[in-house]
Design a protein around this motif. Structure first.
Motif, short mmCIF file in Angstrom:
data_model
loop_
_atom_site.label_atom_id
_atom_site.label_comp_id
_atom_site.label_asym_id
_atom_site.label_seq_id
_atom_site.Cartn_x
_atom_site.Cartn_y
_atom_site.Cartn_z
N ASP A 1 -5.38 6.61 -2.09
CA ASP A 1 -4.19 5.97 -2.64
C ASP A 1 -4.43 4.48 -2.87
OD1 ASP A 1 -2.69 8.38 -2.47
OD2 ASP A 1 -2.48 8.03 -0.32
N PHE A 2 -3.52 3.85 -3.57
CA PHE A 2 -3.71 2.45 -3.92
C PHE A 2 -2.48 1.65 -3.50
CE2 PHE A 2 -4.39 -0.77 -7.49
CZ PHE A 2 -5.33 -1.46 -6.78
N GLY A 3 -1.62 1.29 -4.39
CA GLY A 3 -0.46 0.51 -4.00
C GLY A 3 0.47 0.22 -5.16
N LYS A 4 1.56 -0.46 -4.82
CA LYS A 4 2.57 -0.85 -5.79
C LYS A 4 2.63 -2.37 -5.80
CE LYS A 4 7.51 -1.10 -6.15
NZ LYS A 4 8.73 -0.82 -5.43
N VAL A 5 2.70 -2.94 -6.99
CA VAL A 5 2.80 -4.39 -7.16
C VAL A 5 4.18 -4.73 -7.69
CG1 VAL A 5 1.99 -6.35 -8.52
CG2 VAL A 5 0.35 -4.80 -7.50
N SER A 6 4.77 -5.78 -7.12
CA SER A 6 6.02 -6.34 -7.63
C SER A 6 5.79 -7.83 -7.82
CB SER A 6 7.16 -6.15 -6.63
OG SER A 6 7.30 -4.80 -6.30
N LEU A 7 6.13 -8.34 -8.99
CA LEU A 7 5.94 -9.77 -9.22
C LEU A 7 6.99 -10.30 -10.20
CD1 LEU A 7 4.27 -10.29 -12.23
CD2 LEU A 7 2.62 -8.97 -10.92
N THR A 8 7.16 -11.60 -10.15
CA THR A 8 8.06 -12.28 -11.07
C THR A 8 7.30 -13.43 -11.71
OG1 THR A 8 9.96 -11.75 -9.66
CG2 THR A 8 10.28 -13.45 -11.33
N ILE A 9 7.23 -13.39 -13.04
CA ILE A 9 6.64 -14.48 -13.82
C ILE A 9 7.73 -15.02 -14.73
CG2 ILE A 9 4.95 -15.13 -15.57
CD1 ILE A 9 3.08 -13.03 -14.52
N ARG A 10 8.02 -16.28 -14.55
CA ARG A 10 9.12 -16.97 -15.26
C ARG A 10 10.36 -16.12 -15.15
NH1 ARG A 10 6.47 -19.66 -20.55
NH2 ARG A 10 5.53 -21.39 -19.50
N PRO B 268 0.85 -1.20 0.00
CA PRO B 268 0.00 0.00 0.00
C PRO B 268 0.88 1.25 0.00
CG PRO B 268 -0.69 -1.55 1.69
CD PRO B 268 0.63 -2.03 1.17
N ILE B 269 0.39 2.31 -0.60
CA ILE B 269 1.14 3.57 -0.63
C ILE B 269 0.31 4.67 0.02
CG2 ILE B 269 2.45 2.98 -2.70
CD1 ILE B 269 0.55 4.88 -4.25
N HIS B 270 1.00 5.69 0.49
CA HIS B 270 0.33 6.90 0.93
C HIS B 270 1.21 8.09 0.56
CE1 HIS B 270 2.89 6.11 4.49
NE2 HIS B 270 2.90 7.42 4.62
N ARG B 271 0.60 9.24 0.48
CA ARG B 271 1.31 10.46 0.11
C ARG B 271 1.73 11.19 1.38
NH1 ARG B 271 1.56 8.89 -4.89
NH2 ARG B 271 -0.40 8.73 -6.00
N ASP B 272 3.00 11.59 1.40
CA ASP B 272 3.53 12.39 2.49
C ASP B 272 4.06 13.68 1.87
OD1 ASP B 272 4.55 13.38 4.83
OD2 ASP B 272 6.16 11.90 5.01
N GLY B 273 3.18 14.65 1.75
CA GLY B 273 3.54 15.87 1.04
C GLY B 273 3.73 15.57 -0.43
N ALA B 274 4.92 15.85 -0.94
CA ALA B 274 5.22 15.61 -2.35
C ALA B 274 5.76 14.19 -2.58
CB ALA B 274 6.23 16.62 -2.85
N HIS B 275 5.96 13.42 -1.51
CA HIS B 275 6.56 12.10 -1.62
C HIS B 275 5.51 10.99 -1.56
CE1 HIS B 275 10.51 13.90 -1.11
NE2 HIS B 275 10.02 14.59 -0.09
N THR B 276 5.77 9.92 -2.29
CA THR B 276 4.96 8.71 -2.22
C THR B 276 5.71 7.71 -1.37
OG1 THR B 276 4.01 9.09 -4.40
CG2 THR B 276 3.89 6.85 -3.54
N VAL B 277 5.07 7.20 -0.33
CA VAL B 277 5.71 6.28 0.61
C VAL B 277 5.08 4.90 0.49
CG1 VAL B 277 6.21 5.83 3.05
CG2 VAL B 277 6.15 8.20 2.19
#
Length: 149
Positions: free
Chosen positions: A98-107, A50-59
């Motif tokens: 806010d939504f989120g960031k996904v990281s994945l590995t396929i093959r 999950p992400i959230h905004r901290d001023g101008a930064h995305t955390v």
């Protein structure tokens, strides 16, 4: 899925649909054009932060605990296979604004990015350039998911 409708007059988002989204479930669809379809264990890693905004930064927050389940493969046309996985969590993926960031590995392919919050995906076109995202192929993926989960 036959009863789900979409309001094209509003900007893209999960609140454009006539049925509510399940905030604890993601559907992952991978397209592959070859004679060797993807298998369940070809998705070797998955993380949703999950992400959230901290001023101008995305955390990015800590990754959620998730469960991954392979649903199957379907013919997606244009000599492509759509492989579908269901990702669930006890915590909500969808949190306004806010939504989120996904990281994945396929093959061996590592992919990172922001997932779509709405049911659309790009279609293959002859020029090789991606087309504008469309609902029709994504709805077909969801129909396959609901019929096979």
């Amino acid at each position: 899925m036959d009863e789900v409708s979409y309001d094209d007059t509003r900007s893209d988002g999960w609140d454009n649909y006539s049925d509510e989204f399940d905030p604890n479930r993601l559907i992952l669809v991978a397209l592959k054009s070859s004679s060797l379809p993807l298998k369940a264990d070809d998705l070797t890693s998955f993380a949703f932060q999950p992400i959230h905004r901290d001023g101008a930064h995305t955390v990015c927050e800590d990754a959620l605990d998730t469960t991954v389940r392979f649903i199957g493969n379907r013919d997606a046309g244009n000599n492509q296979e759509a492989s579908v996985w269901e990702i669930t969590s006890d915590e909500e993926f969808y949190r306004e604004p806010d939504f989120g960031k996904v990281s994945l590995t396929i093959r061996q392919a590592r992919i990172e990015g922001m997932p779509d919050r709405y049911v659309k995906r790009q279609q293959k076109v002859e020029s090789g350039d991606p087309s504008t995202p469309k609902r029709a192929p994504a709805f077909d993926d969801l129909k396959f998911y609901y019929q096979n989960r």
